[in-house]
Design a protein around this motif. Structure first.
Motif, PDB file in Angstrom:
ATOM      1  N   TYR A  70       0.818  -1.217   0.000  1.00 51.84           N
ATOM      2  CA  TYR A  70       0.000   0.000   0.000  1.00 51.84           C
ATOM      3  C   TYR A  70       0.850   1.265   0.000  1.00 51.84           C
ATOM      4  O   TYR A  70       0.531   2.239  -0.686  1.00 51.84           O
ATOM      5  N   ARG A  71       1.919   1.278   0.798  1.00 51.29           N
ATOM      6  CA  ARG A  71       2.750   2.493   0.852  1.00 51.29           C
ATOM      7  C   ARG A  71       3.401   2.768  -0.502  1.00 51.29           C
ATOM      8  O   ARG A  71       3.427   3.910  -0.970  1.00 51.29           O
ATOM      9  N   THR A 114      -4.316  -5.553  11.171  1.00 52.01           N
ATOM     10  CA  THR A 114      -3.307  -5.660  12.233  1.00 52.01           C
ATOM     11  C   THR A 114      -1.882  -5.853  11.722  1.00 52.01           C
ATOM     12  O   THR A 114      -0.938  -5.638  12.477  1.00 52.01           O
ATOM     13  N   LYS A 115      -1.704  -6.248  10.470  1.00 49.49           N
ATOM     14  CA  LYS A 115      -0.381  -6.649   9.989  1.00 49.49           C
ATOM     15  C   LYS A 115       0.264  -5.650   9.033  1.00 49.49           C
ATOM     16  O   LYS A 115       1.382  -5.874   8.590  1.00 49.49           O
ATOM     17  N   ARG A 116      -0.398  -4.549   8.726  1.00 49.92           N
ATOM     18  CA  ARG A 116       0.020  -3.714   7.607  1.00 49.92           C
ATOM     19  C   ARG A 116       0.655  -2.407   8.068  1.00 49.92           C
ATOM     20  O   ARG A 116       0.137  -1.761   8.975  1.00 49.92           O
ATOM     21  N   VAL A 189      -9.477  -1.455   1.920  1.00 48.36           N
ATOM     22  CA  VAL A 189      -9.528   0.009   1.943  1.00 48.36           C
ATOM     23  C   VAL A 189      -8.564   0.616   2.966  1.00 48.36           C
ATOM     24  O   VAL A 189      -8.184   1.782   2.850  1.00 48.36           O
ATOM     25  N   MET A 190      -8.168  -0.184   3.945  1.00 45.87           N
ATOM     26  CA  MET A 190      -7.165   0.269   4.903  1.00 45.87           C
ATOM     27  C   MET A 190      -5.919  -0.606   4.792  1.00 45.87           C
ATOM     28  O   MET A 190      -6.039  -1.826   4.640  1.00 45.87           O
ATOM     29  N   PRO A 191      -4.731  -0.005   4.835  1.00 48.00           N
ATOM     30  CA  PRO A 191      -4.457   1.404   5.132  1.00 48.00           C
ATOM     31  C   PRO A 191      -4.455   2.314   3.900  1.00 48.00           C
ATOM     32  O   PRO A 191      -3.966   3.435   3.974  1.00 48.00           O
ATOM     33  N   GLU A 192      -5.014   1.856   2.797  1.00 47.76           N
ATOM     34  CA  GLU A 192      -4.940   2.622   1.552  1.00 47.76           C
ATOM     35  C   GLU A 192      -5.496   4.033   1.711  1.00 47.76           C
ATOM     36  O   GLU A 192      -4.847   5.021   1.336  1.00 47.76           O
ATOM     37  N   ALA A 193      -6.704   4.134   2.291  1.00 47.84           N
ATOM     38  CA  ALA A 193      -7.322   5.454   2.462  1.00 47.84           C
ATOM     39  C   ALA A 193      -6.531   6.314   3.437  1.00 47.84           C
ATOM     40  O   ALA A 193      -6.401   7.529   3.259  1.00 47.84           O
ATOM     41  N   LYS A 194      -6.004   5.694   4.484  1.00 46.74           N
ATOM     42  CA  LYS A 194      -5.224   6.425   5.482  1.00 46.74           C
ATOM     43  C   LYS A 194      -3.925   6.964   4.869  1.00 46.74           C
ATOM     44  O   LYS A 194      -3.532   8.115   5.101  1.00 46.74           O
ATOM     45  N   LEU A 195      -3.267   6.148   4.074  1.00 43.83           N
ATOM     46  CA  LEU A 195      -2.021   6.576   3.434  1.00 43.83           C
ATOM     47  C   LEU A 195      -2.281   7.657   2.384  1.00 43.83           C
ATOM     48  O   LEU A 195      -1.474   8.579   2.226  1.00 43.83           O
ATOM     49  N   ALA A 196      -3.400   7.548   1.688  1.00 45.08           N
ATOM     50  CA  ALA A 196      -3.746   8.603   0.733  1.00 45.08           C
ATOM     51  C   ALA A 196      -3.893   9.934   1.451  1.00 45.08           C
ATOM     52  O   ALA A 196      -3.445  10.979   0.950  1.00 45.08           O
ATOM     53  N   ARG A 197      -4.495   9.920   2.627  1.00 46.40           N
ATOM     54  CA  ARG A 197      -4.626  11.169   3.394  1.00 46.40           C
ATOM     55  C   ARG A 197      -3.255  11.680   3.820  1.00 46.40           C
ATOM     56  O   ARG A 197      -2.987  12.890   3.752  1.00 46.40           O
TER      57      ARG A 197
END
Length: 298
Positions: A70-71, A114-116, A189-197
């Protein structure tokens, strides 16, 4: 932001990832401080709008939800100048009112992963606001486009529970998620949305319900093969509808150009560390993400 400075990306999940196409586009290979993204990013054009396409699970869908980089994906899009991201993903429905084959534009998330790795900023204290995890401007843009597609049923809001996976829920877990008021269950959708922010990218999701999750008993006379065929059919239906919705939205970017996304200033008050004490090499390493706040531009 003008339409000429705006750059949009589409991250495709199950179904949409294979349907994105982009064979006529230019393949962009991008390396990041977090390794390689899921696969090549294809720069192409939809409805006359330049678009970057990325398959979340990689070519052939070889990456399970916990293995998706994701990152690297979000960093790579940011480095290409992307400003807005439309994501898609297959989900299970937790409500009778959200039918397989429908679409949903969710507005809330419960993160159970929990793992990402869920932040870019391991050497600083960075706290972005996430009360609205999806860009409200982009959600409105998608919903306005949905009103022009009478053949598609789009649910305009809802809560998505993001679980770790890759196994699906137990029945007890499914009932627990329903008791929380959640409407969808998914894994990406997580952590994708969080990283986008954290990358100051406007981000919205088009969710594709394929089944009712395990809280709803299946027909005992239906074979497992028939059930799988039904789920695949629902995914194909939702994928076609989501492609139509995204293409329709891309035909009119006036709202996105006229109204700034709150996400584009997410770091303005988010860097809590003393900037002078953050290691210079770390500032440079992540310059694509936060560099302007160290140059007096923020």
């Amino acid at each position: 932001m003008s339409e000429t400075t705006m750059k949009l990306a589409v991250i495709g999940g199950s179904g949409l990832g294979d349907a994105l196409g982009g064979e006529k586009g230019e393949v962009r290979e991008v390396e990041t401080p977090f390794g390689s993204p899921s696969g090549p990013i294809v720069e192409t054009e939809w409805s006359g709008t330049p678009v970057y396409l990325l398959q979340r699970h990689g070519p052939g869908h070889l990456l399970n939800p916990s293995q998706v980089p994701y990152r690297a994906n979000i960093y790579a899009l940011k480095s290409l100048g992307v400003t807005h991201v439309v994501a898609s993903g297959a989900v299970g429905s937790l409500r009778e009112s959200v039918r397989p084959g429908d679409l949903m534009i969710p507005d809330q998330v419960i993160d159970k992963t929990t793992k990402r790795a869920n932040t870019f900023y391991d050497a600083a204290a960075v706290h972005v606001e996430l009360a609205e995890p999806f860009c409200p401007v982009m959600r409105r843009w998608l919903l306005e486009a949905s009103e022009r597609l009478a053949s598609t049923r789009v649910v305009g809001s809802g809560t998505y529970v993001c679980m770790e996976g890759p196994a699906f829920s137990t029945r007890a877990e499914s009932e627990l998620h329903r008791s929380w008021g959640a409407d969808l269950i998914g894994m990406t959708v997580m952590p994708e949305a969080k990283l986008a922010r954290e990358a100051e990218l406007a981000y919205a999701l088009v969710a594709l319900p394929t089944d009712f999750d395990c809280w709803r008993p299946v027909d005992p006379d239906q074979s497992r093969q028939d059930l799988l065929a039904e789920i695949i059919g629902n995914l194909q239906k939702a994928t076609a509808a989501s492609l139509a919705l995204i293409r329709e939205a891309l035909s009119d970017l006036e709202l996105l150009a006229a109204e700034p996304s709150p996400a584009h200033r997410a770091l303005a008050l988010g860097i809590w560390s003393d900037k002078a004490k953050i290691p210079p090499e770390e500032v440079e390493r992540l310059g694509v993400l936060w560099g302007r706040y160290f140059k007096g531009e923020g």
